[in-house]
Design a protein around this motif. Structure first.
Motif, PDB file in Angstrom:
ATOM      1  N   HIS A 150       3.862 -18.286  -1.609  1.00 54.49           N
ATOM      2  CA  HIS A 150       2.869 -17.779  -2.561  1.00 54.49           C
ATOM      3  C   HIS A 150       1.646 -18.683  -2.644  1.00 54.49           C
ATOM      4  N   VAL A 151       1.891 -20.019  -2.708  1.00 52.37           N
ATOM      5  CA  VAL A 151       0.746 -20.907  -2.935  1.00 52.37           C
ATOM      6  C   VAL A 151       0.021 -21.290  -1.639  1.00 52.37           C
ATOM      7  N   LYS A 152       0.751 -21.331  -0.514  1.00 55.68           N
ATOM      8  CA  LYS A 152       0.086 -21.753   0.732  1.00 55.68           C
ATOM      9  C   LYS A 152      -0.471 -20.552   1.497  1.00 55.68           C
ATOM     10  N   ASP A 153       0.379 -19.545   1.704  1.00 54.26           N
ATOM     11  CA  ASP A 153      -0.063 -18.414   2.529  1.00 54.26           C
ATOM     12  C   ASP A 153      -0.555 -17.240   1.689  1.00 54.26           C
ATOM     13  N   HIS A 154      -0.438 -17.368   0.365  1.00 57.58           N
ATOM     14  CA  HIS A 154      -0.798 -16.268  -0.534  1.00 57.58           C
ATOM     15  C   HIS A 154      -0.069 -14.990  -0.165  1.00 57.58           C
ATOM     16  N   LYS A 155       1.229 -15.141   0.124  1.00 56.42           N
ATOM     17  CA  LYS A 155       2.060 -13.995   0.470  1.00 56.42           C
ATOM     18  C   LYS A 155       3.290 -13.980  -0.422  1.00 56.42           C
ATOM     19  N   CYS A 156       3.750 -12.788  -0.717  1.00 53.65           N
ATOM     20  CA  CYS A 156       5.009 -12.658  -1.436  1.00 53.65           C
ATOM     21  C   CYS A 156       6.033 -12.112  -0.450  1.00 53.65           C
ATOM     22  N   PRO A 157       6.965 -12.993   0.008  1.00 55.09           N
ATOM     23  CA  PRO A 157       7.890 -12.562   1.064  1.00 55.09           C
ATOM     24  C   PRO A 157       8.715 -11.333   0.673  1.00 55.09           C
ATOM     25  N   ALA A 158       9.011 -11.181  -0.608  1.00 54.38           N
ATOM     26  CA  ALA A 158       9.821 -10.036  -1.020  1.00 54.38           C
ATOM     27  C   ALA A 158       8.966  -8.784  -1.185  1.00 54.38           C
ATOM     28  N   GLY A 159       7.658  -8.967  -1.145  1.00 54.32           N
ATOM     29  CA  GLY A 159       6.779  -7.804  -1.294  1.00 54.32           C
ATOM     30  C   GLY A 159       6.793  -7.221  -2.686  1.00 54.32           C
ATOM     31  N   GLN A 160       6.938  -8.088  -3.686  1.00 61.96           N
ATOM     32  CA  GLN A 160       6.995  -7.567  -5.053  1.00 61.96           C
ATOM     33  C   GLN A 160       5.725  -7.868  -5.844  1.00 61.96           C
ATOM     34  N   CYS A 161       5.085  -8.982  -5.503  1.00 64.06           N
ATOM     35  CA  CYS A 161       3.900  -9.362  -6.277  1.00 64.06           C
ATOM     36  C   CYS A 161       2.712  -8.493  -5.886  1.00 64.06           C
ATOM     37  N   ARG A 162       2.320  -7.665  -6.803  1.00 68.21           N
ATOM     38  CA  ARG A 162       1.333  -6.654  -6.502  1.00 68.21           C
ATOM     39  C   ARG A 162       0.007  -7.189  -6.036  1.00 68.21           C
ATOM     40  N   ASP A 163      -0.433  -8.264  -6.698  1.00 63.38           N
ATOM     41  CA  ASP A 163      -1.765  -8.753  -6.357  1.00 63.38           C
ATOM     42  C   ASP A 163      -1.832  -9.289  -4.946  1.00 63.38           C
ATOM     43  N   LEU A 164      -0.651  -9.534  -4.356  1.00 59.15           N
ATOM     44  CA  LEU A 164      -0.647 -10.072  -2.997  1.00 59.15           C
ATOM     45  C   LEU A 164      -0.407  -8.971  -1.973  1.00 59.15           C
ATOM     46  N   MET A 165      -0.502  -7.740  -2.387  1.00 58.42           N
ATOM     47  CA  MET A 165      -0.212  -6.650  -1.466  1.00 58.42           C
ATOM     48  C   MET A 165      -1.449  -5.807  -1.211  1.00 58.42           C
ATOM     49  N   THR A 166      -1.506  -5.254  -0.004  1.00 58.89           N
ATOM     50  CA  THR A 166      -2.469  -4.175   0.224  1.00 58.89           C
ATOM     51  C   THR A 166      -1.722  -3.012   0.852  1.00 58.89           C
ATOM     52  N   TYR A 167      -2.095  -1.847   0.435  1.00 57.68           N
ATOM     53  CA  TYR A 167      -1.517  -0.627   1.005  1.00 57.68           C
ATOM     54  C   TYR A 167      -2.515  -0.039   1.983  1.00 57.68           C
ATOM     55  N   TRP A 168      -2.038   0.411   3.141  1.00 58.90           N
ATOM     56  CA  TRP A 168      -2.930   1.076   4.080  1.00 58.90           C
ATOM     57  C   TRP A 168      -2.154   2.124   4.861  1.00 58.90           C
ATOM     58  N   ILE A 169      -2.892   3.067   5.424  1.00 58.04           N
ATOM     59  CA  ILE A 169      -2.254   4.154   6.167  1.00 58.04           C
ATOM     60  C   ILE A 169      -2.517   3.963   7.655  1.00 58.04           C
ATOM     61  N   GLU A 170      -1.446   3.996   8.424  1.00 55.48           N
ATOM     62  CA  GLU A 170      -1.542   3.834   9.881  1.00 55.48           C
ATOM     63  C   GLU A 170      -1.975   5.187  10.481  1.00 55.48           C
ATOM     64  N   PRO A 171      -3.211   5.230  11.032  1.00 57.48           N
ATOM     65  CA  PRO A 171      -3.750   6.523  11.506  1.00 57.48           C
ATOM     66  C   PRO A 171      -2.837   7.206  12.534  1.00 57.48           C
ATOM     67  N   GLU A 172      -2.189   6.419  13.382  1.00 59.75           N
ATOM     68  CA  GLU A 172      -1.351   6.994  14.437  1.00 59.75           C
ATOM     69  C   GLU A 172      -0.199   7.826  13.869  1.00 59.75           C
ATOM     70  N   ASN A 173       0.343   7.352  12.714  1.00 54.87           N
ATOM     71  CA  ASN A 173       1.508   8.051  12.164  1.00 54.87           C
ATOM     72  C   ASN A 173       1.142   9.163  11.188  1.00 54.87           C
ATOM     73  N   CYS A 174      -0.065   9.087  10.633  1.00 57.10           N
ATOM     74  CA  CYS A 174      -0.439  10.035   9.581  1.00 57.10           C
ATOM     75  C   CYS A 174      -0.672  11.420  10.174  1.00 57.10           C
ATOM     76  N   VAL A 175       0.039  12.434   9.613  1.00 55.46           N
ATOM     77  CA  VAL A 175      -0.115  13.793  10.113  1.00 55.46           C
ATOM     78  C   VAL A 175      -0.998  14.629   9.180  1.00 55.46           C
ATOM     79  N   GLY A 176      -1.442  13.983   8.084  1.00 54.76           N
ATOM     80  CA  GLY A 176      -2.308  14.698   7.144  1.00 54.76           C
ATOM     81  C   GLY A 176      -1.557  15.711   6.296  1.00 54.76           C
ATOM     82  N   CYS A 177      -0.338  15.341   5.872  1.00 57.55           N
ATOM     83  CA  CYS A 177       0.461  16.287   5.081  1.00 57.55           C
ATOM     84  C   CYS A 177      -0.001  16.345   3.636  1.00 57.55           C
ATOM     85  N   THR A 178      -0.833  15.408   3.205  1.00 53.32           N
ATOM     86  CA  THR A 178      -1.403  15.287   1.852  1.00 53.32           C
ATOM     87  C   THR A 178      -0.398  14.862   0.766  1.00 53.32           C
ATOM     88  N   ALA A 179       0.832  14.601   1.163  1.00 51.62           N
ATOM     89  CA  ALA A 179       1.847  14.229   0.156  1.00 51.62           C
ATOM     90  C   ALA A 179       1.418  12.994  -0.622  1.00 51.62           C
TER      91      ALA A 179
END
Ligand SMILES: Cc1cc2nc3c(=O)[nH]c(=O)nc-3n(C[C@H](O)[C@H](O)[C@H](O)COP(=O)(O)O)c2cc1C
Ligand code: SF4
Ligand code: SF4
Ligand code: FES
Lengths: 160, 597
Positions: B525-554
């Motif tokens: 958390h303090v050195k790499d600014h990462k949350c290994p468990a993926g729980q700390c929200r401020d350390l996360m970004t969400y993104w969509i991988e264009p290759e997998n997205c089929v545009g289902c709108t869900a």
């Protein structure tokens, strides 16, 4: 304490005075009396605290000190449908925080507040003893288990 | 009494009640009446069976068939098939997750195999609202024995020799405490039962009070006889309405039977019990705070000594014990100190009840002999981790305790071993966390609790814990530094050393134990600014991988803040500035197109 005067019903006031009497107006029974008072009025506004102080012959400051110390006592009226989110550890690790966020967002209130229309109030509590059903939400006396953020709308809809 | 041939026991613990076990009972009763069977078959609403994960639970005696997950709609089938035709309802039997076999008897279930029930001996076996059922299972026999055959000093000696230690957290010798209270000179003494159960995520005491209230009443009376007190007080949380209701009924029945009141068993011994209600303050579990709260004051602790055994409620000698401690007393009196001390480890005798919860398959109440390992509790009784995830840590001792890891799993559980590895027994909360849980957030969760619950009387606890919380918050937001870790440790030591009561003296434990066992997570958390468990929200970004997205709108449809744009059948995009990182899109996407990093 708030400056807005709350009008108390006379029969409720009389009931409270009787309650104090039933405990022999004994200051040692203050917490007992406050529990009863909260069940009569639903909450403990300044005016109620003043009556309790007068009856038990103790300073209002003492009553206020006790009311504000214990989280069970509230100085804000609850909504018609009080919502409590369990933030006990079991519920926390099973995602209670996300459920809470969703309630806050849907109702546009913070924890401890009541919606403008008085319909819902939002609070947290710690472990209702149904950890097997975590995360747990209570609306009034009704318990909802395994609640997900997606399910919040459905719960609220029951009371709309 | 009408003798019923068949008994249908339905769990009426809080967990199962929340799943509608009341309606189940009334439906079963109606079915019986319709079939003219209500004289032969009795439906009993009992206390908690312990196996909350599988609730609501129904047990049919004498066949000893154990049904799980029973809904009100299943009542008809249970009566029509099992009771009338004598055929078990296969689909309601418990399925062993490994062998996939259906098991009909609790004894065959891993959840119960390693358990030994002393404190919980009657929970799930008797109707807690019937004193006769309690008496049929030796209720009040221990009280009769001490009043008619033993002197107070002899009784104290038995409790002392049994090696019983307080189950409320401290682990102080119960016999010794009774002896001290007995020796204190005063015109009036009190016996108190601490039923404040403040550890969030623990429900042992509640289940005992809901399932077997008479045992607590009996033990308090025995305590009164030993210490010379004729007045008992139960300090119980107002948040436990069912336990309060059952306790009130039990006290009333005991009075009617002459088991409370004047001249009990014609021996001249007087004892009665009153209730006092808590009002939602964790610190009131601490015995001096509890006593102040019972006196109508703010529940602030005071310095010990004087101990309550010398100067307690209204300044009189007061013996405070925990609910589970009391529940062990009658069996010790009836079966002897030697029997009890033959169970457990060298310095911790008997059993301990744990409220097993969190990311474990079998959430529930578990009573095991001291010396059982954490591995046995989590992986055999608890059935391992939910969803085949990887075990990460087990938190014992609630907000005062610590997180233990893989390397501690084979340590025999007792008071001293848990303290030696940086946690504590506490009152018996046992929370399992898995690879998806961030340990920094876990420590922050407990500190949030402490900050809210600190009574504020002394500054190390009031201010220090707040600072600890703030540092932890900075770290989870990705703004922490390596120096913060030292700061956490130093401040923790100071708070532990200088706080007035047990709350402050133990509140930094969750921080220290996670620093000890999960330093790498803090460093990430303090050195790499990462949350290994993926729980700390401020350390996360969400993104969509264009290759997998089929545009289902869900994803766009679930996004609560409309952060996702994109036409149908076209690649979607998340606007990072709008995204509140709720994770809804990740859960909804069926095409593995949403990523989080
Ligand atoms: C902050 C704090 C909270 C406590 N909470 C409880 C509690 O909820 N229940 C309990 O039985 N003991 C609790 N205790 C321990 C009590 O002070 C006391 O030691 C205990 O009730 C004695 O009973 P025992 O010897 O039977 O364990 C707490 C102690 C502290 C410092
Ligand atoms: S340590 Fe905390 S809870 Fe205990 S007396 Fe001090 S401020 Fe109050
Ligand atoms: S994480 Fe939540 S807010 Fe962010 S894009 Fe996905 S659904 Fe929307
Ligand atoms: S932690 Fe929520 S019910 Fe126990």
């Amino acid at each position: 304490m708030s400056s807005i005067k709350v009008e108390l019903h006379e029969n409720q006031v009389n009931e409270l005075v009787e309650v104090c009497k039933s405990f022999s107006n004994d200051p040692f029974e203050l917490i007992h009396v406050l529990h009863k008072a909260q069940s009569i009025f639903g909450y403990l506004p300044a005016e109620v605290q003043e009556i309790v102080a007068r009856e038990l012959k103790i300073p209002v400051a003492k009553v206020y000190g006790v009311v504000t110390f214990y989280s069970f006592f509230s100085m804000i009226p609850k909504g018609q449908n009080p919502i409590s989110i369990c933030m006990g550890t079991a519920c926390y690790v099973r995602g209670a925080e996300k459920v809470l966020e969703e309630f806050k967002r849907k109702l546009a209130v913070e924890v401890g507040e009541t919606t403008k229309d008085g319909r819902f109030s939002l609070n947290c509590l710690r472990c209702v003893g149904a950890c097997g059903l975590a995360p747990v939400v209570m609306v009034g006396d009704k318990t909802y288990g395994r609640v997900s953020p997606d399910g919040v709308q459905e719960i609220l809809a029951e009371y709309m | 009494m009408i003798k019923h041939k068949i008994h249908i026991l339905v769990c009426g613990g809080t967990g199962c009640k929340s799943s509608n076990s009341d309606l189940l009972v009334s439906t079963l009763r109606n079915e019986l009446i319709e079939n003219g069977l209500d004289k032969e078959v009795q439906v009993v609403l009992t206390g908690c069976f312990g196996f909350c994960e599988q609730g609501p639970i129904v047990k049919v005696l004498p066949d000893n068939i154990f049904y799980v997950g029973v809904k009100p709609d299943d009542a008809h089938e249970i009566i029509a098939e099992h009771i009338i035709k004598g055929r078990k309802v296969q689909r309601l039997l418990y399925v062993d997750p490994k062998t996939k076999e259906r098991i009909q008897d609790a004894k065959g279930m891993n959840f119960y195999k390693k358990q030994l029930r002393i404190a919980l001996r009657n929970c799930g076996f008797i109707d807690p609202e019937s004193i006769d059922e309690s008496i049929a299972r030796d209720g009040y026999a221990a009280l009769a024995k001490v009043l008619t055959e033993l002197t107070p000093a002899e009784t104290v000696q038995i409790v002392k020799q049994s090696g019983l230690r307080g189950r409320g957290g401290g682990g102080f010798s119960t016999g010794l405490k009774w002896e001290i209270t007995a020796k204190s000179q005063a015109d009036q003494k009190y016996v108190v039962c601490n039923a404040d159960e403040g550890d969030p995520g623990a429900f042992m005491d509640r289940s005992i009070l809901e399932g077997d209230p008479h045992t607590v009443i009996e033990a308090m009376a025995i305590n009164g006889y030993c210490t010379g007190a004729d007045k008992g007080l139960v300090y119980i949380r107002a948040e436990y309405p069912l336990a309060i209701e059952r306790l009130k009924i039990a006290i009333k029945q005991a009075r009617e039977y002459g088991l409370l009141g004047q001249d009990i068993f014609g021996t001249g011994f007087n004892f009665d019990i009153d209730l006092r209600y808590g009002a939602g303050a964790f610190v009131c579990g601490e015995e001096t705070a509890l006593i102040h709260s019972m006196e109508g004051e703010r529940g602030e602790p005071t310095f010990k000594p004087p101990f309550p055994s010398e100067e307690g409620y209204l300044g009189k000698p007061t013996n405070v014990n925990n609910v589970e401690t009391y529940a062990n007393i009658p069996p010790i009196i009836l079966q002897g100190a030697e029997w009890f001390s033959s169970i457990g480890t060298e310095k911790s005798k008997g059993t301990k009840v744990f409220a097993l919860a969190g990311k474990v398959n079998n959430v529930g109440l578990v009573e095991v002999p001291m010396g059982t390992t954490l591995r046995e509790v989590i992986f055999e009784i608890g059935g391992g981790i939910k969803g085949n995830k990887k075990f990460k840590a087990v938190q014992t001792g609630g907000p005062s305790g610590g997180c233990l890891t893989e390397k501690h799993l084979d340590i025999p559980i007792d008071y001293d071993n848990l303290i030696a590895c940086g946690s504590m027994m506490g009152s018996g909360g046992m929370i399992i966390v898995d690879e998806d849980d961030c340990m920094v957030s876990m420590a922050k969760y407990y500190l949030d609790f402490t900050v809210e619950e600190s009574c504020g009387k002394c500054s190390p606890c009031r201010i220090g814990n707040k600072r600890l919380y703030e540092i932890l918050e900075t770290i989870t937001k990705g703004k922490g530094t390596v120096e913060d870790l030292d700061r956490l440790r130093n401040l923790s030591e100071v708070i532990k050393d200088t706080s007035l009561c047990g709350l402050g003296q133990t509140s930094p434990n969750p921080v220290l134990s996670t620093l000890d066992n999960f330093l790498d997570e803090y460093e990430a958390h303090v050195k790499d600014h990462k949350c290994p468990a993926g729980q700390c929200r401020d350390l996360m970004t969400y993104w969509i991988e264009p290759e997998n997205c089929v545009g289902c709108t869900a994803c766009a449809r679930v996004c609560p803040v409309s952060a996702i744009s994109g036409e149908r059948k076209e690649v979607h995009i998340i606007d990072a500035a709008l995204c509140i990182k709720c994770g809804a899109c990740l859960e909804k996407c069926k095409f593995n197109a949403v990523y989080v990093s």
